[in-house]
Write a protein that holds these residues in place. Structure first.
Motif, PDB file in Angstrom:
ATOM      1  N   LEU A 211       0.770  -1.211  -0.059  1.00 50.02           N
ATOM      2  CA  LEU A 211      -0.029   0.156   0.201  1.00 50.02           C
ATOM      3  C   LEU A 211       0.966   1.157  -0.729  1.00 50.02           C
ATOM      4  CD1 LEU A 211      -2.833  -1.195   2.548  1.00 50.02           C
ATOM      5  CD2 LEU A 211      -3.026  -0.601   0.079  1.00 50.02           C
ATOM      6  N   PRO A 212       0.546   2.699  -0.573  1.00 48.12           N
ATOM      7  CA  PRO A 212       0.887   3.028  -0.817  1.00 48.12           C
ATOM      8  C   PRO A 212       1.400   4.621   0.259  1.00 48.12           C
ATOM      9  CG  PRO A 212      -0.296   3.971  -1.619  1.00 48.12           C
ATOM     10  CD  PRO A 212      -0.639   2.302  -1.525  1.00 48.12           C
ATOM     11  N   THR A 213       1.759   3.920   1.828  1.00 46.40           N
ATOM     12  CA  THR A 213       1.579   4.547   2.647  1.00 46.40           C
ATOM     13  C   THR A 213       3.378   5.638   2.899  1.00 46.40           C
ATOM     14  OG1 THR A 213       3.889   2.408   3.218  1.00 46.40           O
ATOM     15  CG2 THR A 213       1.438   2.331   4.067  1.00 46.40           C
ATOM     16  N   LYS A 214       3.307   6.352   3.470  1.00 47.43           N
ATOM     17  CA  LYS A 214       4.357   7.224   3.947  1.00 47.43           C
ATOM     18  C   LYS A 214       5.494   6.616   3.578  1.00 47.43           C
ATOM     19  CE  LYS A 214       1.586  10.482   6.176  1.00 47.43           C
ATOM     20  NZ  LYS A 214       1.254  11.972   7.104  1.00 47.43           N
ATOM     21  N   CYS A 215       5.599   5.947   4.501  1.00 51.54           N
ATOM     22  CA  CYS A 215       7.595   5.153   4.271  1.00 51.54           C
ATOM     23  C   CYS A 215       7.310   4.325   3.554  1.00 51.54           C
ATOM     24  CB  CYS A 215       7.301   3.613   5.337  1.00 51.54           C
ATOM     25  SG  CYS A 215       6.938   4.984   7.315  1.00 51.54           S
ATOM     26  N   ALA A 216       6.379   3.717   2.829  1.00 49.37           N
ATOM     27  CA  ALA A 216       6.526   3.516   1.331  1.00 49.37           C
ATOM     28  C   ALA A 216       6.570   4.187   0.749  1.00 49.37           C
ATOM     29  CB  ALA A 216       5.486   2.297   1.162  1.00 49.37           C
ATOM     30  N   LEU A 217       5.955   5.226   0.148  1.00 46.98           N
ATOM     31  CA  LEU A 217       6.787   6.653  -1.000  1.00 46.98           C
ATOM     32  C   LEU A 217       7.914   7.042  -0.485  1.00 46.98           C
ATOM     33  CD1 LEU A 217       2.639   8.445  -0.791  1.00 46.98           C
ATOM     34  CD2 LEU A 217       3.970   6.583  -2.714  1.00 46.98           C
ATOM     35  N   ALA A 218       8.311   7.434   0.400  1.00 47.73           N
ATOM     36  CA  ALA A 218       9.655   7.911   1.028  1.00 47.73           C
ATOM     37  C   ALA A 218      10.616   7.106   0.103  1.00 47.73           C
ATOM     38  CB  ALA A 218       9.921   7.848   2.428  1.00 47.73           C
ATOM     39  N   SER A 219      10.871   5.515   0.214  1.00 44.42           N
ATOM     40  CA  SER A 219      11.735   3.994  -0.405  1.00 44.42           C
ATOM     41  C   SER A 219      11.927   4.910  -1.705  1.00 44.42           C
ATOM     42  CB  SER A 219      11.026   3.090   0.690  1.00 44.42           C
ATOM     43  OG  SER A 219       9.908   2.501   0.361  1.00 44.42           O
ATOM     44  N   ARG A 220       9.945   5.261  -2.432  1.00 42.58           N
ATOM     45  CA  ARG A 220      10.578   5.210  -3.505  1.00 42.58           C
ATOM     46  C   ARG A 220      10.783   6.784  -4.237  1.00 42.58           C
ATOM     47  NH1 ARG A 220       6.855   1.803  -2.130  1.00 42.58           N
ATOM     48  NH2 ARG A 220       6.367  -0.578  -3.083  1.00 42.58           N
ATOM     49  N   ASN A 221      11.448   6.973  -3.176  1.00 42.34           N
ATOM     50  CA  ASN A 221      11.705   8.426  -3.391  1.00 42.34           C
ATOM     51  C   ASN A 221      11.081   9.814  -3.972  1.00 42.34           C
ATOM     52  OD1 ASN A 221      14.571   7.443  -3.543  1.00 42.34           O
ATOM     53  ND2 ASN A 221      15.146   6.610  -5.378  1.00 42.34           N
ATOM     54  N   VAL A 222       9.450   9.488  -3.657  1.00 41.46           N
ATOM     55  CA  VAL A 222       8.291  10.434  -3.624  1.00 41.46           C
ATOM     56  C   VAL A 222       8.505  11.012  -2.180  1.00 41.46           C
ATOM     57  CG1 VAL A 222       6.310  10.778  -3.385  1.00 41.46           C
ATOM     58  CG2 VAL A 222       7.510   8.554  -4.553  1.00 41.46           C
ATOM     59  N   PRO A 223       9.043  12.867  -2.066  1.00 43.92           N
ATOM     60  CA  PRO A 223       9.045  13.781  -0.678  1.00 43.92           C
ATOM     61  C   PRO A 223       7.555  13.372  -0.543  1.00 43.92           C
ATOM     62  CG  PRO A 223       8.704  14.784  -3.693  1.00 43.92           C
ATOM     63  CD  PRO A 223       8.734  13.102  -3.797  1.00 43.92           C
ATOM     64  N   MET A 228       4.860  10.478  10.324  1.00 45.83           N
ATOM     65  CA  MET A 228       4.304   9.943  11.208  1.00 45.83           C
ATOM     66  C   MET A 228       2.695   9.321  10.361  1.00 45.83           C
ATOM     67  SD  MET A 228       6.382  10.138  13.249  1.00 45.83           S
ATOM     68  CE  MET A 228       5.763   9.519  14.819  1.00 45.83           C
ATOM     69  N   CYS A 229       2.824   8.832  11.164  1.00 45.79           N
ATOM     70  CA  CYS A 229       0.908   8.007  10.800  1.00 45.79           C
ATOM     71  C   CYS A 229       0.011   9.044  11.104  1.00 45.79           C
ATOM     72  CB  CYS A 229       0.413   6.917  12.120  1.00 45.79           C
ATOM     73  SG  CYS A 229      -0.654   6.698  12.008  1.00 45.79           S
ATOM     74  N   VAL A 230      -0.964   9.574  10.778  1.00 41.04           N
ATOM     75  CA  VAL A 230      -1.788  10.491  10.651  1.00 41.04           C
ATOM     76  C   VAL A 230      -3.593  10.146  11.740  1.00 41.04           C
ATOM     77  CG1 VAL A 230      -3.389   9.439   8.881  1.00 41.04           C
ATOM     78  CG2 VAL A 230      -3.130  11.807   9.248  1.00 41.04           C
ATOM     79  N   GLU A 237       4.813   5.710   9.799  1.00 42.65           N
ATOM     80  CA  GLU A 237       2.676   5.117   8.649  1.00 42.65           C
ATOM     81  C   GLU A 237       3.781   3.887   8.144  1.00 42.65           C
ATOM     82  OE1 GLU A 237      -0.401   7.072   7.284  1.00 42.65           O
ATOM     83  OE2 GLU A 237       0.501   6.576   5.094  1.00 42.65           O
ATOM     84  N   THR A 238       3.282   2.472   7.939  1.00 40.69           N
ATOM     85  CA  THR A 238       3.835   1.364   7.432  1.00 40.69           C
ATOM     86  C   THR A 238       2.398   0.450   7.654  1.00 40.69           C
ATOM     87  OG1 THR A 238       4.674   0.337   9.458  1.00 40.69           O
ATOM     88  CG2 THR A 238       6.150   1.364   8.229  1.00 40.69           C
ATOM     89  N   CYS A 239       2.433  -0.929   6.995  1.00 42.33           N
ATOM     90  CA  CYS A 239       1.024  -1.206   6.983  1.00 42.33           C
ATOM     91  C   CYS A 239       1.500  -1.464   8.623  1.00 42.33           C
ATOM     92  CB  CYS A 239       1.136  -2.036   6.130  1.00 42.33           C
ATOM     93  SG  CYS A 239       0.997  -1.318   3.971  1.00 42.33           S
ATOM     94  N   ASP A 240       1.877  -2.757   8.351  1.00 39.64           N
ATOM     95  CA  ASP A 240       1.834  -2.984   9.609  1.00 39.64           C
ATOM     96  C   ASP A 240       1.250  -1.676  10.920  1.00 39.64           C
ATOM     97  OD1 ASP A 240       2.272  -5.825   9.484  1.00 39.64           O
ATOM     98  OD2 ASP A 240       4.781  -5.752   9.498  1.00 39.64           O
ATOM     99  N   HIS A 241       1.802  -1.098  11.317  1.00 35.96           N
ATOM    100  CA  HIS A 241       1.466   0.489  12.185  1.00 35.96           C
ATOM    101  C   HIS A 241       0.248   0.651  11.572  1.00 35.96           C
ATOM    102  CE1 HIS A 241       1.876   3.399  15.243  1.00 35.96           C
ATOM    103  NE2 HIS A 241       1.104   4.116  13.798  1.00 35.96           N
ATOM    104  N   ILE A 242      -0.155   0.735  10.569  1.00 29.36           N
ATOM    105  CA  ILE A 242      -1.646   0.789  10.668  1.00 29.36           C
ATOM    106  C   ILE A 242      -2.457   0.678  10.829  1.00 29.36           C
ATOM    107  CG2 ILE A 242      -3.609   2.085   8.515  1.00 29.36           C
ATOM    108  CD1 ILE A 242      -1.405   2.757   7.346  1.00 29.36           C
ATOM    109  N   PHE A 243      -2.737  -0.914  10.495  1.00 25.93           N
ATOM    110  CA  PHE A 243      -3.126  -1.745  10.710  1.00 25.93           C
ATOM    111  C   PHE A 243      -3.086  -3.087  11.845  1.00 25.93           C
ATOM    112  CE2 PHE A 243      -3.247  -1.225   6.186  1.00 25.93           C
ATOM    113  CZ  PHE A 243      -4.512  -1.155   6.209  1.00 25.93           C
TER     114      PHE A 243
END
Length: 367
Positions: A211-223, A228-230, A237-243
């Motif tokens: 899923l396009p979580t904040k950490c996943a986007l950052a790892s793909r060089n998306v600014p 942090m989890c909203v 924010e990762t999948c494991d943390h959110i769910f």
């Protein structure tokens, strides 16, 4: 499989409609006058035909040779090349009798021009009168092979070698390929047809951390300015943390556990949540309902996260629980076709009697 379907249509045109426009275009572009492949291709010429032909090599791993996958039952011989098509054996005659083929004046002659089923003879109109010893020996072998053949009545008919019916279909190819070097993945996602596919996809992608979580986007060089989890604001924010570990999600899981009358949920990962129903007590149908509720909860939590980010909606546990209950009720009731399931029973999660009656109805219908 789309490429294979195109190959079926394109290759079929090359074989069955030798005067067709598609066949003439492919032949004009890819045929090499110094070679006599019945399915020609020039690797230097890019295009759809090259892509369609490229599946030939991988299929050899499954012992499927597309070059010899089609054979022809010769009738009038008007649509079969004597030397270039596979009609006597699994390979064309030009490959089995190369010296004799070199003596042939008309390389693409038809079966009706060289062989007659009435006198079982090989015509000599296109071959040279004087043959070398090797070619003469091959001619004798060819005549012997043809003497054992009997022509059919009607037009030539092409058949697929890998099916008894002779009819090609992609499903048979998939069945053959699935039995070759197939490895079962360690984790197999369990789908539930009582909820829409879009709901299951959220949990499926979450388990793979796709899923396009904040950490996943950052790892793909998306600014991403803030990772942090909203929902809680305490952790990245990762999948494991959110769910799993987010206090917002943990509160939802404990409320759902009380509503579904199962022990408190203590999950260490997403997989623990997705397999929770398997260890629950009750009938098979009730476990499937619990699984559906869990999938809807995944979808609702992810929806709450998106609403908080893109619409600035403040996350609310009570609103999420109501959404999970109502949507799960509508989907389960309509997709399982249990008319007797009422909102009152669902709201109390009093499903034992309802599902016993439903299972008994199905059993009576089967008998």
């Amino acid at each position: 499989m789309l490429t294979l379907r195109c190959w079926q249509n394109g290759g079929g045109d090359l074989k069955q409609r030798k005067k067709g426009l598609w066949r003439r275009v492919v032949w004009a572009i890819h045929h090499n006058s110094r070679a006599w492949n019945d399915i020609p291709v020039k690797v230097s010429v890019a295009g759809p035909w090259k892509n369609m032909y490229s599946i030939w090599q991988p299929f050899l791993v499954a012992n499927i040779d597309l070059k010899s996958a089609f054979s022809v039952a010769v009738g009038d011989g008007k649509n079969t090349c004597f030397w270039l098509d596979s009609w006597v054996e699994s390979i064309p005659l030009y490959l089995k009798f190369p010296e004799l083929f070199n003596e042939e004046a008309v390389k693409d002659c038809l079966v009706q021009d060289r062989w007659s089923s009435s006198d079982l003879g090989l015509g000599s109109a296109g071959t040279r009168s004087e043959l070398g010893p090797t070619a003469a020996n091959q001619l004798q072998q060819l005549q012997l092979s043809l003497s054992n053949r009997v022509g059919y009545v009607g037009a030539d008919c092409w058949k697929w070698r890998y099916d008894d019916s002779g009819v090609f279909n992609v499903a048979d190819i998939k069945c053959i390929l699935s039995s070759i070097n197939r490895t079962r993945p360690i984790n197999v996602f369990e789908w539930n047809n009582w909820v829409p596919k879009k709901v299951g996809i959220v949990a499926w992608r979450a388990e793979m951390e796709k899923l396009p979580t904040k950490c996943a986007l950052a790892s793909r060089n998306v600014p991403v300015l803030n990772q942090m989890c909203v929902l809680c604001g305490d952790y990245a924010e990762t999948c494991d943390h959110i769910f799993v570990s987010c206090c917002f999600a943990q509160l939802i899981w404990q409320i759902l556990a009380g509503w579904c009358r199962i022990p408190p949920i203590f999950a260490f990962g997403i997989k623990d949540l997705l397999t929770l129903h398997a260890s629950s007590s009750g009938s098979r149908s009730k476990r499937k309902v619990i699984h559906a509720v869990i999938l809807v909860a995944f979808w609702s939590i992810w929806k709450s996260r998106n609403d908080a980010i893109f619409r600035q909606v403040v996350p609310n546990v009570t609103r999420s629980i109501d959404e999970i209950k109502s949507l799960a009720y509508l989907w389960v009731k309509n997709r399982s076709k249990v008319v007797a399931l009422t909102w009152e029973d669902w709201n109390r999660f009093n499903l034992d009697l309802t599902w016993e009656d439903w299972n008994r109805f199905n059993l009576d219908a089967m008998l």
